[in-house]
Design a protein around this motif. Structure first.
Motif, short mmCIF file in Angstrom:
data_model
loop_
_atom_site.label_atom_id
_atom_site.label_comp_id
_atom_site.label_asym_id
_atom_site.label_seq_id
_atom_site.Cartn_x
_atom_site.Cartn_y
_atom_site.Cartn_z
N ASN A 1 0.82 -1.21 0.00
CA ASN A 1 0.00 0.00 0.00
C ASN A 1 0.85 1.25 0.00
OD1 ASN A 1 -2.06 -1.85 2.09
ND2 ASN A 1 -2.76 -1.04 0.16
N ALA B 1 2.88 2.34 -2.23
CA ALA B 1 4.19 2.25 -2.86
C ALA B 1 4.29 3.12 -4.11
CB ALA B 1 4.49 0.79 -3.22
N LYS C 1 2.01 2.46 -7.03
CA LYS C 1 1.55 1.71 -8.20
C LYS C 1 0.49 2.48 -8.98
CE LYS C 1 0.06 -1.70 -5.55
NZ LYS C 1 0.37 -1.13 -4.22
N THR D 1 -0.18 5.63 -8.79
CA THR D 1 0.41 6.86 -9.30
C THR D 1 1.14 6.61 -10.62
OG1 THR D 1 0.66 7.57 -7.02
CG2 THR D 1 1.89 8.80 -8.67
N GLU E 1 -8.29 1.72 -10.41
CA GLU E 1 -8.56 1.32 -9.03
C GLU E 1 -10.01 1.70 -8.72
OE1 GLU E 1 -5.44 1.62 -5.54
OE2 GLU E 1 -6.21 3.57 -6.07
N GLU F 1 -5.18 -3.35 -9.64
CA GLU F 1 -5.71 -4.25 -8.61
C GLU F 1 -7.09 -4.83 -8.93
OE1 GLU F 1 -4.69 -3.71 -4.63
OE2 GLU F 1 -3.48 -1.92 -4.97
#
Ligand SMILES: Nc1ncnc2c1ncn2[C@@H]1O[C@H](COP(=O)(O)OP(=O)(O)OP(=O)(O)O)[C@@H](O)[C@H]1O
Ligand SMILES: [Mg+2]
Lengths: 236, 268
Positions: free
Chosen positions: A39, A41, A43, A45, A86, A162
């Motif tokens: 969470n 990290a 990704k 973005t 997401e 995700e």
């Protein structure tokens, strides 16, 4: 073979916060590449920087040899990149069919019906639910609808953020089988996941992102055997 | 008229307080057309609509575009500013006296079965129904219309799938203004107006939209019917000057029992 998508020392963020610094990665045509990380990290973005939803502050993004950074989302979609974001970001008070067709809004009508047939073949559940409002779908159906909406644009490259989040294992299995089928039809896939085991199963290669930087890169086998990945992401 | 407001609010979440003044401009355009060109407002409303579409587009491109992401109070201030400019421009151009557009249609009445009906009101109602229907067809059956609904439903989602959100916003604002222009021209033979009428029109149409539910087209239409029925009943059974009291009581009742309006979505 040369890369279809290439990120070179990309930096992006929100206000004063630099969420992604110095991210470089490559995706070749026809590949499935996983981008994994915990969470926060960076990704999401990274994906948003690729599709022009967030400005690239430094570095460059290239797609099929042409620069992508500086373009808006509409132009990036037009180049053949679809983003399944997401939290799905469907249109809740519109029908499933309308949601899907909106994904193909810039294509000719005849092409849309071909694309719709393909989506319904992959996800028969969506055909049954086509007249239902997207907001009333179950989580798994919503994810299918979001992927379907992305496919409607007939993308060369599909970005997924995700897709397994919050779904039951059977549904995740179904969705990943379909992703494999989509890739087998020639669509390149860049897959952001926290379900690392599943993601590696599907991918040819992968990158691990930590604190906005690429910490590790390798083939599926290399990552699956890496002590760091096993310990930090696979819980082994 | 409320339909236009619903469209603008629904898509951009910008509350348009310039609504009533835009409507007054629709009325004055109908007046000019009738005086200078002898054009009946029941025909001239098309030109009012086109003119207001252009005005709406200009206001959107020039001003609103800059503040879609700003907080609500900023938007309200900006739109109040636009309202003031429009009202005073009308004052300078046409003077403060109440006007009324003459139309032979509005003056005549017919027997419809057992009741006696104003032809003017009948035509206005008919055209309003037709316009709502056309707008519905546009929003549900065309690509641009669907893109407008999608952007209203989930602006970020619309961006993700590559919608040209600026074009969508501009069109929605233009069409909203065009509805208002048409409505203004259509009621101009029935309702005496002056530049200051704008504010009370804004309030009424706002009232209608809140009763029907923010962002719902059907709600705006039903809200409009409810408010006009309530006001005319109020005028008959209480006193003509109390008709606003009735519609505001209706507003308060609805807000008490259905805060999101009759057809409104619950706040997310
Ligand atoms: N809209 C935003 N405004 C400000 N900061 C943000 C915003 N979105 C993300 N961030 C911050 O940027 C960093 C990276 O977030 P990002 O969403 O890219 O992470 P992620 O890897 O996708 O995480 P997750 O797995 O939780 O989705 C985090 O520190 C987050 O707090
Ligand atoms: Mg994320």
């Amino acid at each position: 073979m040369s890369a279809q998508l290439r990120l070179d020392a990309v930096e992006a963020g929100y206000g004063d916060l630099v969420a992604v610094r110095d991210v470089s990665l490559e995706v070749r045509a026809g590949e499935v590449v996983a981008l994994i990380g915990s969470n926060g990290a960076g990704k999401t973005t990274t994906l948003r920087a690729i599709t022009g939803l967030l400005p690239v502050r430094r570095g460059r993004v290239e797609f099929e040899g042409e620069r992508l950074d500086g373009l808006g989302p509409a132009q990036v979609v037009a180049r053949g990149i679809a983003h399944v974001p997401e939290a799905r970001q469907l249109f809740p008070t519109m029908t499933v069919r309308e949601n899907l067709e909106l994904g193909a809004a810039r294509r000719a009508r005849r092409r849309r019906s071909d694309a719709l047939d393909l989506v319904f073949t992959l996800f028969p559940r969506l055909r049954e639910r086509q007249a239902q409002l997207a907001g009333t779908l179950s989580g798994g159906e919503q994810q299918m609808c979001a992927i379907g909406r992305g496919l409607m644009a007939a993308p060369k490259l599909l970005l997924l953020d995700e897709p397994s989040l919050g779904l039951a294992p059977v549904t995740v299995k179904l969705i990943f089988e379909n992703l494999r089928a989509i890739n087998a039809r020639g669509t390149t896939v860049l897959l952001v996941e926290q379900n690392v085991a599943r993601a590696l199963e599907l991918s040819h290669r992968g990158y691990v992102i930590e604190n906005g930087r690429i910490a590790l890169a390798g083939t599926r086998a290399e990552l699956a055997q890496s002590g760091h990945v096993r310990q930090a992401y696979l819980g082994l | 008229m409320a339909v236009g407001l619903t469209l603008i609010f629904g898509v951009m979440r910008v509350i348009n307080f310039a609504h009533g003044d835009m409507m007054v401009w629709g009325m004055y355009i109908a007046l000019l057309l009738s005086r200078r060109a002898g054009l009946d407002p029941y025909v001239g409303f098309v030109i009012s609509a086109v003119a207001l579409f252009a005005l709406g587009l200009a206001v959107q491109r020039g001003l609103v575009q800059r503040i879609v992401d700003a907080p609500h109070e900023m938007q309200i201030l900006l739109m109040l500013g636009v309202a003031l400019v429009l009202e005073n421009a009308a004052l300078m151009a046409f003077g403060p006296e109440p006007e009324r557009v003459r139309s032979p249609l509005a003056a005549s009445t017919i027997w419809l079965g057992p009741v006696f009906v104003d032809v003017g009101r009948l035509v206005t109602f008919g055209v309003a129904v037709l316009l709502t229907l056309l707008l519905w067809l546009f929003l549900f059956r065309t690509d641009l219309g669907r893109a407008i609904r999608a952007a209203a439903d989930n602006p970020y989602g619309a961006l993700v799938i590559g919608t040209d959100v600026r074009r969508v916003y501009a069109t929605a604002f233009g069409i909203g203004a065009a509805c208002v222009g048409a409505a203004g021209a259509l009621v101009s033979p029935l309702l005496p107006f002056q530049p200051a009428t704008g504010l009370s029109l804004s309030i009424t149409s706002f009232n209608i939209v809140i009763i029907g539910g923010m962002g719902s087209l059907l709600g705006a239409f039903i809200g409009g019917l409810l408010v006009s029925v309530a006001e005319s009943l109020g005028a008959v059974f209480l006193a003509p000057s109390l008709k606003e009291l009735v519609s505001f009581s209706l507003l308060i009742l609805i807000l008490l029992f259905r805060p999101a309006g009759l057809f409104g979505k619950r706040a997310p």
